[in-house]
Design a protein around this motif. Structure first.
Motif, PDB file in Angstrom:
ATOM      1  N   VAL A  88       1.067  -2.461   6.054  1.00  0.00           N
ATOM      2  CA  VAL A  88      -0.151  -2.559   6.850  1.00  0.00           C
ATOM      3  C   VAL A  88      -1.374  -2.304   5.979  1.00  0.00           C
ATOM      4  O   VAL A  88      -2.364  -3.033   6.029  1.00  0.00           O
ATOM      5  N   VAL A  89      -1.293  -1.261   5.168  1.00  0.00           N
ATOM      6  CA  VAL A  89      -2.390  -0.905   4.271  1.00  0.00           C
ATOM      7  C   VAL A  89      -2.709  -2.050   3.315  1.00  0.00           C
ATOM      8  O   VAL A  89      -3.868  -2.427   3.126  1.00  0.00           O
ATOM      9  N   SER A  90      -1.672  -2.612   2.713  1.00  0.00           N
ATOM     10  CA  SER A  90      -1.865  -3.704   1.762  1.00  0.00           C
ATOM     11  C   SER A  90      -2.481  -4.929   2.430  1.00  0.00           C
ATOM     12  O   SER A  90      -3.392  -5.561   1.884  1.00  0.00           O
ATOM     13  N   ARG A  91      -1.986  -5.251   3.600  1.00  0.00           N
ATOM     14  CA  ARG A  91      -2.480  -6.427   4.327  1.00  0.00           C
ATOM     15  C   ARG A  91      -3.935  -6.246   4.733  1.00  0.00           C
ATOM     16  O   ARG A  91      -4.732  -7.187   4.687  1.00  0.00           O
ATOM     17  N   LYS A  92      -4.312  -5.041   5.108  1.00  0.00           N
ATOM     18  CA  LYS A  92      -5.659  -4.784   5.618  1.00  0.00           C
ATOM     19  C   LYS A  92      -6.692  -4.628   4.511  1.00  0.00           C
ATOM     20  O   LYS A  92      -7.830  -5.098   4.638  1.00  0.00           O
TER      21      LYS A  92
ATOM     22  N   GLY B 213      -6.596   5.811  -8.349  1.00  0.00           N
ATOM     23  CA  GLY B 213      -6.433   7.260  -8.316  1.00  0.00           C
ATOM     24  C   GLY B 213      -5.033   7.754  -8.622  1.00  0.00           C
ATOM     25  O   GLY B 213      -4.290   7.153  -9.398  1.00  0.00           O
ATOM     26  N   ALA B 214      -4.676   8.872  -7.994  1.00  0.00           N
ATOM     27  CA  ALA B 214      -3.387   9.513  -8.244  1.00  0.00           C
ATOM     28  C   ALA B 214      -2.221   8.627  -7.824  1.00  0.00           C
ATOM     29  O   ALA B 214      -1.150   8.654  -8.450  1.00  0.00           O
ATOM     30  N   TYR B 215      -2.407   7.827  -6.780  1.00  0.00           N
ATOM     31  CA  TYR B 215      -1.330   6.941  -6.339  1.00  0.00           C
ATOM     32  C   TYR B 215      -1.016   5.903  -7.416  1.00  0.00           C
ATOM     33  O   TYR B 215       0.146   5.617  -7.704  1.00  0.00           O
ATOM     34  N   LEU B 216      -2.065   5.349  -8.020  1.00  0.00           N
ATOM     35  CA  LEU B 216      -1.871   4.386  -9.106  1.00  0.00           C
ATOM     36  C   LEU B 216      -1.187   5.048 -10.296  1.00  0.00           C
ATOM     37  O   LEU B 216      -0.268   4.479 -10.891  1.00  0.00           O
ATOM     38  N   ALA B 217      -1.621   6.253 -10.640  1.00  0.00           N
ATOM     39  CA  ALA B 217      -0.994   6.987 -11.740  1.00  0.00           C
ATOM     40  C   ALA B 217       0.488   7.225 -11.466  1.00  0.00           C
ATOM     41  O   ALA B 217       1.325   7.140 -12.366  1.00  0.00           O
ATOM     42  N   ASN B 218       0.818   7.498 -10.216  1.00  0.00           N
ATOM     43  CA  ASN B 218       2.220   7.692  -9.829  1.00  0.00           C
ATOM     44  C   ASN B 218       3.011   6.398  -9.966  1.00  0.00           C
ATOM     45  O   ASN B 218       4.146   6.396 -10.470  1.00  0.00           O
ATOM     46  N   GLN B 219       2.417   5.283  -9.553  1.00  0.00           N
ATOM     47  CA  GLN B 219       3.094   3.993  -9.643  1.00  0.00           C
ATOM     48  C   GLN B 219       3.343   3.577 -11.091  1.00  0.00           C
ATOM     49  O   GLN B 219       4.328   2.909 -11.398  1.00  0.00           O
ATOM     50  N   LEU B 220       2.468   4.023 -11.991  1.00  0.00           N
ATOM     51  CA  LEU B 220       2.632   3.722 -13.412  1.00  0.00           C
ATOM     52  C   LEU B 220       3.536   4.740 -14.108  1.00  0.00           C
ATOM     53  O   LEU B 220       3.765   4.659 -15.306  1.00  0.00           O
ATOM     54  N   ARG B 221       4.014   5.726 -13.325  1.00  0.00           N
ATOM     55  CA  ARG B 221       4.891   6.788 -13.824  1.00  0.00           C
ATOM     56  C   ARG B 221       4.189   7.687 -14.839  1.00  0.00           C
ATOM     57  O   ARG B 221       4.822   8.232 -15.750  1.00  0.00           O
ATOM     58  N   LEU B 222       2.893   7.836 -14.644  1.00  0.00           N
ATOM     59  CA  LEU B 222       2.125   8.768 -15.464  1.00  0.00           C
ATOM     60  C   LEU B 222       2.188  10.173 -14.892  1.00  0.00           C
ATOM     61  O   LEU B 222       1.898  11.155 -15.577  1.00  0.00           O
TER      62      LEU B 222
ATOM     63  N   GLU C 131      -5.706   6.423  -2.573  1.00  0.00           N
ATOM     64  CA  GLU C 131      -7.019   5.870  -2.895  1.00  0.00           C
ATOM     65  C   GLU C 131      -6.941   4.363  -3.068  1.00  0.00           C
ATOM     66  O   GLU C 131      -6.057   3.853  -3.759  1.00  0.00           O
ATOM     67  N   ILE C 132      -7.881   3.657  -2.435  1.00  0.00           N
ATOM     68  CA  ILE C 132      -7.928   2.199  -2.503  1.00  0.00           C
ATOM     69  C   ILE C 132      -9.360   1.752  -2.760  1.00  0.00           C
ATOM     70  O   ILE C 132     -10.292   2.222  -2.104  1.00  0.00           O
ATOM     71  N   VAL C 133      -9.511   0.858  -3.714  1.00  0.00           N
ATOM     72  CA  VAL C 133     -10.802   0.223  -3.965  1.00  0.00           C
ATOM     73  C   VAL C 133     -10.735  -1.160  -3.325  1.00  0.00           C
ATOM     74  O   VAL C 133      -9.805  -1.930  -3.608  1.00  0.00           O
ATOM     75  N   THR C 134     -11.682  -1.492  -2.456  1.00  0.00           N
ATOM     76  CA  THR C 134     -11.565  -2.722  -1.682  1.00  0.00           C
ATOM     77  C   THR C 134     -12.918  -3.312  -1.308  1.00  0.00           C
ATOM     78  O   THR C 134     -13.883  -2.581  -1.056  1.00  0.00           O
ATOM     79  N   ASN C 135     -12.952  -4.637  -1.269  1.00  0.00           N
ATOM     80  CA  ASN C 135     -14.146  -5.334  -0.800  1.00  0.00           C
ATOM     81  C   ASN C 135     -14.415  -5.059   0.671  1.00  0.00           C
ATOM     82  O   ASN C 135     -15.533  -5.295   1.152  1.00  0.00           O
ATOM     83  N   LYS C 136     -13.398  -4.568   1.389  1.00  0.00           N
ATOM     84  CA  LYS C 136     -13.531  -4.308   2.818  1.00  0.00           C
ATOM     85  C   LYS C 136     -14.311  -3.021   3.108  1.00  0.00           C
ATOM     86  O   LYS C 136     -14.567  -2.710   4.268  1.00  0.00           O
TER      87      LYS C 136
ATOM     88  N   GLY D 154      -1.550   4.580  10.827  1.00  0.00           N
ATOM     89  CA  GLY D 154      -0.141   4.891  11.022  1.00  0.00           C
ATOM     90  C   GLY D 154       0.260   6.237  10.466  1.00  0.00           C
ATOM     91  O   GLY D 154       1.365   6.402   9.955  1.00  0.00           O
ATOM     92  N   GLY D 155      -0.651   7.208  10.520  1.00  0.00           N
ATOM     93  CA  GLY D 155      -0.365   8.547  10.009  1.00  0.00           C
ATOM     94  C   GLY D 155      -0.606   8.711   8.524  1.00  0.00           C
ATOM     95  O   GLY D 155      -0.485   9.816   7.990  1.00  0.00           O
ATOM     96  N   GLN D 156      -0.943   7.638   7.815  1.00  0.00           N
ATOM     97  CA  GLN D 156      -1.197   7.702   6.382  1.00  0.00           C
ATOM     98  C   GLN D 156      -2.692   7.814   6.115  1.00  0.00           C
ATOM     99  O   GLN D 156      -3.479   6.981   6.549  1.00  0.00           O
ATOM    100  N   ASN D 157      -3.094   8.852   5.399  1.00  0.00           N
ATOM    101  CA  ASN D 157      -4.495   9.026   5.035  1.00  0.00           C
ATOM    102  C   ASN D 157      -4.851   8.131   3.856  1.00  0.00           C
ATOM    103  O   ASN D 157      -4.105   8.053   2.873  1.00  0.00           O
ATOM    104  N   LEU D 158      -5.990   7.472   3.958  1.00  0.00           N
ATOM    105  CA  LEU D 158      -6.468   6.575   2.907  1.00  0.00           C
ATOM    106  C   LEU D 158      -7.878   6.975   2.509  1.00  0.00           C
ATOM    107  O   LEU D 158      -8.703   7.311   3.356  1.00  0.00           O
ATOM    108  N   ARG D 159      -8.150   6.937   1.220  1.00  0.00           N
ATOM    109  CA  ARG D 159      -9.487   7.157   0.708  1.00  0.00           C
ATOM    110  C   ARG D 159     -10.007   5.816   0.221  1.00  0.00           C
ATOM    111  O   ARG D 159      -9.536   5.289  -0.796  1.00  0.00           O
TER     112      ARG D 159
END
Length: 211
Positions: A75-79, A93-102, A111-116, A127-132
């Motif tokens: 949902v987050v990705s689609r929106k 942010g920290a989520y990206l660092a986690n995905q890169l295994r840093l 954290e999301i950077v978006t044109n929206k 859906g219960g998920q906090n987004l910055r």
């Protein structure tokens, strides 16, 4: 159009366990009020499940789960990040660092950077998920999204990486090579990088990986 036709349309267009944003649906001979009434009836009958305000999905039970499940990240990705035809955001942010295994850290707010987003930063919940959410320094497109995200990855690695600098830079260099970043691409986004990020490109030898 009746309820059966609407359900068939949703099945063909979205499929099961995929986010459906009611605001995106525009059908001939079906106004917004009638659409909301159909959705309300389908939720009541169990043909449709309400995930969050304005967000629904067609349920499909798996063998392992008794209840149908919609992944909040879908949902987050689609929106905020990408739909079927357009790219307009990326994880940071920290989520990206986690995905890169840093880092092994998993932030409470992704954290999301978006044109929206038009503000410098605000927190929402889906859906219960906090987004910055943060607005980008320049318009995000399919062509520049990966390099803009890479720029943020350098900043995130400084702040969140739990690895030695040598391992951190090795991961970032691999990221550059995997995406075949060119110096032309770098020059296009360089004006939107912070001075500290540009400095790290040189200090960590990342700039030499661009082809």
């Amino acid at each position: 159009m009746d309820a059966d036709m609407l359900k068939e349309y949703l099945e063909e267009t979205y499929g099961c366990n995929e986010p459906i944003f009611i605001s995106e649906i525009k059908l001939d001979n079906l106004n917004d009020n009638a659409l909301r009434q159909y959705f309300k009836r389908m939720v009541k009958s169990g043909d449709l499940i309400r995930f969050d305000t304005g967000i629904y999905y067609l349920p499909k039970q798996s063998r392992l789960l008794k209840k149908s499940y919609l992944d909040p990240l879908k949902v987050v990705s689609r929106k905020y990040i990408q739909n079927g035809s357009e790219t307009f955001g990326y994880f940071s942010g920290a989520y990206l660092a986690n995905q890169l295994r840093l880092t092994t850290q998993m932030p409470a707010a992704i954290e999301i950077v978006t044109n929206k987003e038009s503000t410098k930063g605000r927190t929402v919940t889906i859906g219960g998920q906090n987004l910055r959410l943060k607005r980008p320094s320049t318009m995000i497109t399919e062509k520049n999204v990966l390099l803009l995200q890479f720029s943020d990855a350098i900043s995130a690695s400084e702040k969140y990486a739990e690895l030695p600098v040598s391992e951190t830079t090795a991961i970032l260099k691999q990221y550059i090579r995997q995406n075949s970043f060119t110096r032309k691409q770098l020059s296009d986004v360089l004006p939107y990088m912070t001075a500290q990020t540009a400095k790290k490109l040189i200090e960590w030898g990342l700039i030499y990986e661009f082809i």
